[in-house]
Design a protein around this motif. Structure first.
Motif, PDB file in Angstrom:
ATOM      1  N   THR A 242       0.853  -1.185   0.000  1.00  7.90           N
ATOM      2  CA  THR A 242       0.000   0.000   0.000  1.00  7.90           C
ATOM      3  C   THR A 242       0.889   1.236   0.000  1.00  7.90           C
ATOM      4  O   THR A 242       2.084   1.166   0.324  1.00  7.90           O
ATOM      5  N   ARG A 243       0.294   2.363  -0.303  1.00  8.71           N
ATOM      6  CA  ARG A 243       1.098   3.597  -0.337  1.00  8.71           C
ATOM      7  C   ARG A 243       1.562   4.003   1.057  1.00  8.71           C
ATOM      8  O   ARG A 243       2.703   4.451   1.225  1.00  8.71           O
ATOM      9  N   SER A 244       0.711   3.847   2.036  1.00  8.67           N
ATOM     10  CA  SER A 244       1.107   4.250   3.387  1.00  8.67           C
ATOM     11  C   SER A 244       2.248   3.385   3.913  1.00  8.67           C
ATOM     12  O   SER A 244       3.194   3.898   4.538  1.00  8.67           O
ATOM     13  N   THR A 245       2.186   2.071   3.658  1.00  2.00           N
ATOM     14  CA  THR A 245       3.277   1.210   4.127  1.00  2.00           C
ATOM     15  C   THR A 245       4.538   1.446   3.310  1.00  2.00           C
ATOM     16  O   THR A 245       5.649   1.286   3.819  1.00  2.00           O
ATOM     17  N   ARG A 246       4.380   1.860   2.067  1.00  4.60           N
ATOM     18  CA  ARG A 246       5.556   2.170   1.249  1.00  4.60           C
ATOM     19  C   ARG A 246       6.302   3.384   1.804  1.00  4.60           C
ATOM     20  O   ARG A 246       7.524   3.372   1.908  1.00  4.60           O
ATOM     21  N   VAL A 247       5.567   4.424   2.152  1.00  4.10           N
ATOM     22  CA  VAL A 247       6.205   5.614   2.740  1.00  4.10           C
ATOM     23  C   VAL A 247       6.865   5.253   4.063  1.00  4.10           C
ATOM     24  O   VAL A 247       7.998   5.662   4.346  1.00  4.10           O
ATOM     25  N   ALA A 248       6.166   4.470   4.886  1.00  3.53           N
ATOM     26  CA  ALA A 248       6.730   4.063   6.176  1.00  3.53           C
ATOM     27  C   ALA A 248       8.007   3.255   5.980  1.00  3.53           C
ATOM     28  O   ALA A 248       8.981   3.410   6.741  1.00  3.53           O
ATOM     29  N   TRP A 249       8.025   2.386   4.974  1.00  2.00           N
ATOM     30  CA  TRP A 249       9.226   1.590   4.680  1.00  2.00           C
ATOM     31  C   TRP A 249      10.392   2.508   4.322  1.00  2.00           C
ATOM     32  O   TRP A 249      11.513   2.319   4.801  1.00  2.00           O
ATOM     33  N   LEU A 250      10.141   3.500   3.499  1.00  2.00           N
ATOM     34  CA  LEU A 250      11.190   4.438   3.104  1.00  2.00           C
ATOM     35  C   LEU A 250      11.708   5.226   4.302  1.00  2.00           C
ATOM     36  O   LEU A 250      12.919   5.425   4.456  1.00  2.00           O
ATOM     37  N   VAL A 251      10.793   5.675   5.150  1.00  2.80           N
ATOM     38  CA  VAL A 251      11.206   6.421   6.341  1.00  2.80           C
ATOM     39  C   VAL A 251      12.097   5.549   7.223  1.00  2.80           C
ATOM     40  O   VAL A 251      13.159   5.989   7.691  1.00  2.80           O
ATOM     41  N   ASP A 252      11.688   4.307   7.440  1.00  2.00           N
ATOM     42  CA  ASP A 252      12.486   3.392   8.266  1.00  2.00           C
ATOM     43  C   ASP A 252      13.861   3.142   7.646  1.00  2.00           C
ATOM     44  O   ASP A 252      14.881   3.136   8.341  1.00  2.00           O
ATOM     45  N   GLU A 253      13.876   2.911   6.334  1.00  2.65           N
ATOM     46  CA  GLU A 253      15.138   2.620   5.652  1.00  2.65           C
ATOM     47  C   GLU A 253      16.078   3.825   5.694  1.00  2.65           C
ATOM     48  O   GLU A 253      17.277   3.680   5.960  1.00  2.65           O
ATOM     49  N   LEU A 254      15.551   5.004   5.446  1.00  2.00           N
ATOM     50  CA  LEU A 254      16.379   6.209   5.494  1.00  2.00           C
ATOM     51  C   LEU A 254      16.847   6.508   6.909  1.00  2.00           C
ATOM     52  O   LEU A 254      17.952   7.036   7.106  1.00  2.00           O
ATOM     53  N   SER A 255      16.025   6.153   7.893  1.00  2.21           N
ATOM     54  CA  SER A 255      16.369   6.432   9.284  1.00  2.21           C
ATOM     55  C   SER A 255      17.535   5.587   9.783  1.00  2.21           C
ATOM     56  O   SER A 255      18.120   5.883  10.826  1.00  2.21           O
ATOM     57  N   ARG A 256      17.874   4.540   9.047  1.00  9.62           N
ATOM     58  CA  ARG A 256      19.035   3.714   9.397  1.00  9.62           C
ATOM     59  C   ARG A 256      20.338   4.315   8.870  1.00  9.62           C
ATOM     60  O   ARG A 256      21.414   3.789   9.137  1.00  9.62           O
ATOM     61  N   ARG A 257      20.239   5.399   8.128  1.00  4.19           N
ATOM     62  CA  ARG A 257      21.394   5.989   7.475  1.00  4.19           C
ATOM     63  C   ARG A 257      21.799   7.296   8.154  1.00  4.19           C
ATOM     64  O   ARG A 257      20.979   7.923   8.832  1.00  4.19           O
ATOM     65  N   PRO A 258      23.032   7.741   7.941  1.00  5.80           N
ATOM     66  CA  PRO A 258      23.448   9.023   8.512  1.00  5.80           C
ATOM     67  C   PRO A 258      22.709  10.191   7.866  1.00  5.80           C
ATOM     68  O   PRO A 258      22.181  10.075   6.752  1.00  5.80           O
ATOM     69  N   VAL A 259      22.697  11.313   8.555  1.00  8.22           N
ATOM     70  CA  VAL A 259      21.977  12.493   8.085  1.00  8.22           C
ATOM     71  C   VAL A 259      22.417  12.886   6.681  1.00  8.22           C
ATOM     72  O   VAL A 259      21.584  13.271   5.838  1.00  8.22           O
TER      73      VAL A 259
ATOM     74  N   ASP B 285      10.507  13.145   7.304  1.00  9.99           N
ATOM     75  CA  ASP B 285      10.235  12.380   8.522  1.00  9.99           C
ATOM     76  C   ASP B 285      11.496  11.668   9.006  1.00  9.99           C
ATOM     77  O   ASP B 285      11.779  11.639  10.220  1.00  9.99           O
ATOM     78  N   ALA B 286      12.264  11.104   8.075  1.00  9.60           N
ATOM     79  CA  ALA B 286      13.502  10.415   8.463  1.00  9.60           C
ATOM     80  C   ALA B 286      14.522  11.402   9.023  1.00  9.60           C
ATOM     81  O   ALA B 286      15.210  11.102  10.005  1.00  9.60           O
ATOM     82  N   TYR B 287      14.616  12.557   8.411  1.00 14.52           N
ATOM     83  CA  TYR B 287      15.569  13.568   8.867  1.00 14.52           C
ATOM     84  C   TYR B 287      15.260  14.000  10.298  1.00 14.52           C
ATOM     85  O   TYR B 287      16.159  14.100  11.146  1.00 14.52           O
ATOM     86  N   GLU B 288      13.995  14.263  10.579  1.00 16.70           N
ATOM     87  CA  GLU B 288      13.614  14.667  11.938  1.00 16.70           C
ATOM     88  C   GLU B 288      13.920  13.563  12.935  1.00 16.70           C
ATOM     89  O   GLU B 288      14.384  13.823  14.049  1.00 16.70           O
ATOM     90  N   ARG B 289      13.670  12.309  12.535  1.00 17.84           N
ATOM     91  CA  ARG B 289      13.906  11.178  13.433  1.00 17.84           C
ATOM     92  C   ARG B 289      15.396  11.025  13.748  1.00 17.84           C
ATOM     93  O   ARG B 289      15.779  10.788  14.895  1.00 17.84           O
ATOM     94  N   VAL B 290      16.250  11.164  12.749  1.00 20.23           N
ATOM     95  CA  VAL B 290      17.679  10.915  12.924  1.00 20.23           C
ATOM     96  C   VAL B 290      18.406  12.120  13.517  1.00 20.23           C
ATOM     97  O   VAL B 290      19.260  11.974  14.401  1.00 20.23           O
ATOM     98  N   SER B 291      18.065  13.312  13.037  1.00 18.89           N
ATOM     99  CA  SER B 291      18.799  14.507  13.464  1.00 18.89           C
ATOM    100  C   SER B 291      18.241  15.142  14.729  1.00 18.89           C
ATOM    101  O   SER B 291      18.959  15.849  15.444  1.00 18.89           O
TER     102      SER B 291
END
Length: 207
Positions: free
Chosen positions: A19-36, A145-151
Motif C-alpha cells: 500500500t502507499r502508506s506502508t511504502r512511505v513508512a518503509w522508506l522512512v524506516d530505511e532512510l532512518s538507518r542511514r546518517p543524516v 520524517d527520516a531527517y527529523e527522526r535521525v537529526s
C-alpha cells in the motif's frame, strides 16, 4: 548516496510493500538507518528528479490524459510517476508523449471507464480510492520524517541543507504567471501544437 542508490530505494519500497502508506513508512524506516548526510543526498536526488518531470510538455500530457489542470495535482502526479520506477520515469520524462503507452496509465484509464460505464462499482473505502489515483503526494515527505527522526531537528533544516547544495524544488517562477512548469511555454489549447508535440496523446484525446 548516488543516483543508483536513490532509485534502488524507490523501487525496493514498491516491491516490499503493498500500500502507499506502508511504502512511505518503509522508506522512512530505511532512510532512518542511514546518517543524516545520506538523507540529505536522497532528498537532493528526489528534488532533482522531480524537477526533471515538472515540464510544460509533461503537464500538457497530464492535463490531456487525466483531465486535470491543477498544478498541485500535477506535482503529486510527478511523484507518482517517480514511484513507478526509474525506467518508466525516464522514458516519460524524456518523451512525455510516451505517457499514454505506460501500462499503469492504461490500467487507470480502463478502471475509470469501467466505473463510468457501471461495469464495476467504484471503491467506497477512501484508502483504496487513493491507491488508484495517479498522484502520490506523501512519497515526497519520507526524507523529512527520516531527517527529523535521525537529526532531532526540524525538517526546515533539511530544506536549508539541500538549498546549500544549490538545489531547490517546485516550479520555475514566471513574473507574469507566477509558478509554472519548467521548459518552453506554449499555448496548451493550440490543437496543432499539441498534435506536433504530443501526437499519441492528441490522438487518444480525440478518439
Amino acid at each position: 548516496m548516488d543516483v543508483d542508490e536513490f532509485w534502488d530505494l524507490i523501487e525496493r519500497s514498491g516491491r516490499e510493500t503493498d500500500t502507499r502508506s506502508t511504502r512511505v513508512a518503509w522508506l522512512v524506516d530505511e532512510l532512518s538507518r542511514r546518517p543524516v548526510e545520506e538523507i540529505i543526498d536522497y532528498d537532493v536526488w528526489w528534488i532533482t528528479t522531480h524537477n526533471r518531470g515538472c515540464t510544460t510538455d509533461l503537464y500538457a500530457a497530464y492535463r490531456c490524459v487525466f483531465g486535470s489542470g491543477s498544478l498541485d495535482g500535477f506535482e503529486y502526479f510527478v511523484s507518482w510517476l517517480i514511484s513507478l520506477g526509474r525506467e518508466t520515469f525516464e522514458a516519460v520524462a524524456d518523451c512525455p508523449d510516451r505517457l499514454i503507452k505506460q501500462p499503469q496509465v492504461l490500467h487507470l484509464l480502463e478502471l475509470e471507464e469501467s466505473y463510468n460505464n457501471a461495469l464495476k462499482p467504484r471503491p467506497q473505502d477512501p484508502e483504496q480510492m487513493r491507491e488508484e489515483l495517479p498522484e502520490f503526494e506523501s512519497l515526497a515527505y519520507a526524507p523529512y520524517d527520516a531527517y527529523e527522526r535521525v537529526s532531532g531537528k526540524d525538517s526546515d533544516t533539511l530544506v536549508d541543507a539541500v538549498a546549500a547544495r544549490g538545489i531547490s524544488g517546485g516550479f520555475s517562477l514566471n513574473p507574469a504567471l507566477g509558478s509554472v512548469p519548467h521548459g518552453e511555454r506554449w499555448d496548451l489549447d493550440d490543437e496543432s501544437e499539441l498534435a506536433r508535440r504530443l501526437p499519441r496523446i492528441a490522438r487518444f484525446r480525440d478518439r
